[in-house]
Scaffold this active site. Structure first.
Site, PDB file in Angstrom:
ATOM      1  N   ARG A   1      13.672 107.153  17.758  1.00  0.00           N
ATOM      2  CA  ARG A   1      13.734 106.693  16.370  1.00  0.00           C
ATOM      3  C   ARG A   1      13.172 107.727  15.414  1.00  0.00           C
ATOM      4  O   ARG A   1      13.218 107.516  14.204  1.00  0.00           O
ATOM      5  CB  ARG A   1      12.939 105.398  16.222  1.00  0.00           C
ATOM      6  CG  ARG A   1      13.787 104.122  16.289  1.00  0.00           C
ATOM      7  CD  ARG A   1      12.820 102.970  16.162  1.00  0.00           C
ATOM      8  NE  ARG A   1      13.396 101.775  15.614  1.00  0.00           N
ATOM      9  CZ  ARG A   1      13.793 100.741  16.333  1.00  0.00           C
ATOM     10  NH1 ARG A   1      13.782 100.796  17.640  1.00  0.00           N
ATOM     11  NH2 ARG A   1      14.228  99.647  15.733  1.00  0.00           N
TER      12      ARG A   1
ATOM     13  N   ARG B   1      14.168  86.031  14.783  1.00  0.00           N
ATOM     14  CA  ARG B   1      13.134  86.998  15.152  1.00  0.00           C
ATOM     15  C   ARG B   1      12.178  87.138  13.980  1.00  0.00           C
ATOM     16  O   ARG B   1      12.628  87.167  12.838  1.00  0.00           O
ATOM     17  CB  ARG B   1      13.805  88.347  15.426  1.00  0.00           C
ATOM     18  CG  ARG B   1      13.517  88.894  16.784  1.00  0.00           C
ATOM     19  CD  ARG B   1      14.381  90.081  17.067  1.00  0.00           C
ATOM     20  NE  ARG B   1      13.907  91.296  16.414  1.00  0.00           N
ATOM     21  CZ  ARG B   1      14.374  92.512  16.680  1.00  0.00           C
ATOM     22  NH1 ARG B   1      15.322  92.664  17.584  1.00  0.00           N
ATOM     23  NH2 ARG B   1      13.907  93.563  16.053  1.00  0.00           N
TER      24      ARG B   1
ATOM     25  N   LYS C   1      23.406  97.545  18.339  1.00  0.00           N
ATOM     26  CA  LYS C   1      22.964  98.415  19.437  1.00  0.00           C
ATOM     27  C   LYS C   1      22.574  97.615  20.680  1.00  0.00           C
ATOM     28  O   LYS C   1      23.007  97.938  21.774  1.00  0.00           O
ATOM     29  CB  LYS C   1      21.684  99.175  19.052  1.00  0.00           C
ATOM     30  CG  LYS C   1      21.827 100.253  18.037  1.00  0.00           C
ATOM     31  CD  LYS C   1      20.526 101.047  17.916  1.00  0.00           C
ATOM     32  CE  LYS C   1      19.301 100.251  17.543  1.00  0.00           C
ATOM     33  NZ  LYS C   1      19.293  99.692  16.194  1.00  0.00           N
TER      34      LYS C   1
ATOM     35  N   ARG D   1      12.654  97.559   7.284  1.00  0.00           N
ATOM     36  CA  ARG D   1      13.185  98.216   8.492  1.00  0.00           C
ATOM     37  C   ARG D   1      14.349  99.135   8.131  1.00  0.00           C
ATOM     38  O   ARG D   1      14.503 100.213   8.702  1.00  0.00           O
ATOM     39  CB  ARG D   1      13.620  97.164   9.515  1.00  0.00           C
ATOM     40  CG  ARG D   1      12.412  96.524  10.194  1.00  0.00           C
ATOM     41  CD  ARG D   1      12.754  95.234  10.881  1.00  0.00           C
ATOM     42  NE  ARG D   1      13.686  95.412  11.971  1.00  0.00           N
ATOM     43  CZ  ARG D   1      14.513  94.476  12.401  1.00  0.00           C
ATOM     44  NH1 ARG D   1      14.549  93.291  11.808  1.00  0.00           N
ATOM     45  NH2 ARG D   1      15.316  94.706  13.394  1.00  0.00           N
TER      46      ARG D   1
ATOM     47  N   ARG E   1      21.094  86.481  12.731  1.00  0.00           N
ATOM     48  CA  ARG E   1      20.796  86.707  14.150  1.00  0.00           C
ATOM     49  C   ARG E   1      19.769  85.709  14.677  1.00  0.00           C
ATOM     50  O   ARG E   1      18.800  85.376  14.020  1.00  0.00           O
ATOM     51  CB  ARG E   1      20.268  88.129  14.321  1.00  0.00           C
ATOM     52  CG  ARG E   1      19.801  88.448  15.722  1.00  0.00           C
ATOM     53  CD  ARG E   1      19.746  89.912  15.970  1.00  0.00           C
ATOM     54  NE  ARG E   1      18.573  90.547  15.377  1.00  0.00           N
ATOM     55  CZ  ARG E   1      18.301  91.838  15.511  1.00  0.00           C
ATOM     56  NH1 ARG E   1      19.144  92.631  16.161  1.00  0.00           N
ATOM     57  NH2 ARG E   1      17.234  92.358  14.969  1.00  0.00           N
TER      58      ARG E   1
HETATM   59  P1  AMP Z   1      14.195  96.786  17.776  1.00  0.00           P
HETATM   60  O1  AMP Z   1      14.261  95.600  18.680  1.00  0.00           O
HETATM   61  O2  AMP Z   1      14.786  98.032  18.406  1.00  0.00           O
HETATM   62  O3  AMP Z   1      14.727  96.517  16.407  1.00  0.00           O
HETATM   63  O4  AMP Z   1      12.635  97.133  17.600  1.00  0.00           O
HETATM   64  C1  AMP Z   1      11.747  96.195  17.015  1.00  0.00           C
HETATM   65  C2  AMP Z   1      10.494  96.900  16.526  1.00  0.00           C
HETATM   66  O5  AMP Z   1       9.814  97.526  17.620  1.00  0.00           O
HETATM   67  C3  AMP Z   1      10.731  98.028  15.538  1.00  0.00           C
HETATM   68  O6  AMP Z   1      10.883  97.559  14.207  1.00  0.00           O
HETATM   69  C4  AMP Z   1       9.451  98.851  15.721  1.00  0.00           C
HETATM   70  O7  AMP Z   1       8.338  98.229  15.092  1.00  0.00           O
HETATM   71  C5  AMP Z   1       9.236  98.768  17.230  1.00  0.00           C
HETATM   72  N1  AMP Z   1       9.937  99.855  17.950  1.00  0.00           N
HETATM   73  C6  AMP Z   1      10.960  99.736  18.835  1.00  0.00           C
HETATM   74  N2  AMP Z   1      11.359 100.932  19.284  1.00  0.00           N
HETATM   75  C7  AMP Z   1      10.570 101.847  18.689  1.00  0.00           C
HETATM   76  C8  AMP Z   1      10.496 103.261  18.716  1.00  0.00           C
HETATM   77  N3  AMP Z   1      11.338 103.999  19.475  1.00  0.00           N
HETATM   78  N4  AMP Z   1       9.568 103.878  17.939  1.00  0.00           N
HETATM   79  C9  AMP Z   1       8.726 103.173  17.165  1.00  0.00           C
HETATM   80  N5  AMP Z   1       8.740 101.828  17.071  1.00  0.00           N
HETATM   81  C10 AMP Z   1       9.658 101.153  17.829  1.00  0.00           C
END
Ligand code: AMP
Length: 239
Positions: free
Chosen positions: A90, A161, A15, A172, A129
């Site tokens: 989400r 990360r 994404k 996750r 990654r």
């Molecule tokens: P990502 O980089 O999109 O994988 O997001 C990393 C982390 O940020 C996720 O595992 C959540 O802990 C938090 N996060 C990001 N976007 C959201 C969202 N829309 N709602 C809730 N938590 C989020």
């Protein structure tokens, strides 16, 4: 018409990479909630401090906080011509809030693209990654990978990360199945919902995704009645 794009898909589907690429190509702001939270955490703002532990466990930050962040960002002038959302919504309640924000903006429909990748590929991709410890950028798979393991943007060291380690990854993916996959049902009957096969090269995914977004945008374009030639008074009087 404004292109209001939502990139959906499980962690590791690509994404972020695809959102970044598409946004650059179409000169749209990319709004990544994960990046916003990571930046806040690095800067140790109150939001960042509150979100850090939640992110490190692979859990979701609460809906009210996320909706507040996204609403404020989407109402800024640069997002009015369109945007690419990565990582939001989400949950169903975030998706409902996004619909309300779209009504408030009154700027065209959402185009939702779901990037589909088999689960066994996701786990491998997340383990491989790397991001930059300096600027936080993802290593761009559109670039040839750097043998010196340095960021191409800022020269920083590439690292994993903290939420890409195996335990957190499995959590996750579980959270995705429980809270985020139901969004496919929420969106799937809309004429602007599209699915792209994410198990291909990034270039191929980008190509297909761009074509799908354009087809969805054409679908959303208000149907114009065909223009018929108007008879003027002279012609009418000859009848
Ligand atoms: P990502 O980089 O999109 O994988 O997001 C990393 C982390 O940020 C996720 O595992 C959540 O802990 C938090 N996060 C990001 N976007 C959201 C969202 N829309 N709602 C809730 N938590 C989020």
């Amino acid at each position: 018409m404004a292109l209001n794009v939502v990139m959906m898909g499980p962690p590791g589907a690509g994404k972020g990479t695809q959102a970044e690429h598409f946004a650059r190509e179409r000169k749209l702001p990319k709004i990544s909630t994960g990046d916003i939270l990571r930046d806040a955490s690095k800067a140790e703002t109150p939001l960042g401090r509150a979100a850090k532990a939640t992110m490190e466990q692979g859990k979701l930050v609460d809906d009210a906080t996320m909706i507040g962040i996204v609403r404020e960002r989407l109402l800024q002038p640069d997002a009015m011509q369109g945007f690419v959302l990565d990582g939001f919504p989400r949950t169903i309640s975030q998706a409902r809030a996004l619909d309300a924000i779209m009504t408030e903006r009154d700027g065209g429909p959402l185009i939702v693209v779901d990037i589909v990748v088999p689960e066994r590929d996701l786990v491998r991709r997340l383990a491989e990654r790397r991001i930059c410890s300096g600027c936080g950028a993802n290593v761009d798979p559109f670039d040839v990978s750097d043998p010196a393991q340095r960021c191409r943007r800022c020269g920083g060291q590439l690292v994993q990360r903290s939420d890409d380690n195996e335990d957190v990854v499995l959590n996750r993916l579980k959270v995705y199945e429980r809270d985020t996959r139901p969004l496919v049902d929420y969106y799937k009957d809309r004429p602007t919902f599209r699915i792209v096969n994410g198990a291909q090269t990034p270039e191929r995914v980008a190509q297909e995704l761009a074509a799908l977004v354009d087809s969805a945008a054409a679908e959303a374009e208000p149907r114009r009645a065909p223009r018929l030639p108007r008879m003027d008074n002279r012609m009418e009087s000859q009848l």
